[in-house]
Write an enzyme that holds these catalytic residues in place. Structure first.
Site, mmCIF file in Angstrom:
data_model
loop_
_atom_site.group_PDB
_atom_site.id
_atom_site.type_symbol
_atom_site.label_atom_id
_atom_site.label_comp_id
_atom_site.label_asym_id
_atom_site.label_seq_id
_atom_site.Cartn_x
_atom_site.Cartn_y
_atom_site.Cartn_z
ATOM 1 C CG ASP A 68 -2.161 0.915 0.954
ATOM 2 O OD1 ASP A 68 -2.446 1.228 -0.225
ATOM 3 O OD2 ASP A 68 -2.829 1.308 1.920
ATOM 4 C CB THR A 69 1.915 3.412 -2.411
ATOM 5 O OG1 THR A 69 2.791 2.299 -2.593
ATOM 6 C CG2 THR A 69 2.691 4.701 -2.666
ATOM 7 C CG ASP A 155 4.251 8.478 -11.045
ATOM 8 O OD1 ASP A 155 4.294 8.492 -9.794
ATOM 9 O OD2 ASP A 155 4.479 7.461 -11.725
ATOM 10 C CE LYS A 175 6.941 5.675 -10.064
ATOM 11 N NZ LYS A 175 5.567 5.378 -10.431
#
Length: 194
Positions: A68-69, A155, A175
């Site tokens: 989970d971010t 992003d 990235k």
């Protein structure tokens, strides 16, 4: 070694496979026939990662890792955090709406410091009581406007420390070498190789 990554998000899956290379065979939820909407009802990143990984182990019998971010913005006292994917009311994983809301909330604020934080939980089928957590963070700031087309989520508005372009401008190779998820996955890979 076969291991399930508890996602059907094609962006995340290709990112993880790229980071891990050929060290592991990473299966998605659809690869194992899991089409359930796995609950993410915890109020922390750690809690959601644990929930998802344990669900796969219990229902499908595979070793599994789940992540989970959250994007944590200093001026917003850590928002959107655990609610990053559903930040804009009434939406689910609508990146455009989420970015719009975040940029609106930051209007007029000088402090644009932020960090992405990923928590990965590894749960194993032969050890239903135990799990391991791995965390990765990348610090940066929120840009004034969206720039770039690579990547996903926030992003286009996140500029990592030491760079003057957003994740979406830097491209996936850069990235994937510096991201929060890459850092957490490298810790996971080191652990698995032991």
């Amino acid at each position: 070694m076969k291991i399930v990554f508890a996602t059907n998000n094609s962006h995340k899956l290709s990112e993880i496979r790229s980071i891990l290379g050929d060290r592991f065979e990473v299966l998605s939820l659809s690869d194992i026939g899991c089409h359930a909407d796995i609950p993410e009802t915890a109020n922390t990143l750690e809690g959601n990662a644990i929930q998802k990984a344990r669900y796969v182990v219990e229902h499908f019998g595979y070793d599994c890792f789940a992540d989970d971010t959250g994007l944590e913005v200093a001026a917003l006292r850590g928002e959107p955090g655990v609610h990053s994917a559903r930040y804009a009311e009434g939406t689910d994983h609508d990146s455009e709406a989420n970015m719009r809301k975040l940029l609106q909330r930051l209007e007029g604020k000088e402090d644009r410091n932020a960090q992405f934080r990923t928590v990965i939980c590894l749960a194993r089928k032969d050890d239903d009581a135990d799990y391991s957590l791995f965390e990765g963070t990348v610090k940066g700031r929120i840009a004034e406007e969206k720039k770039g087309t690579e990547g996903f989520g926030y992003d286009p508005i996140f500029v990592p420390e030491g760079h003057d372009q957003s994740f979406a401008q830097l491209g996936l190779d850069i990235k994937n070498s510096i991201s929060h998820r890459a850092r957490a996955v490298e810790k996971l890979a080191r652990f698995l190789k032991r």
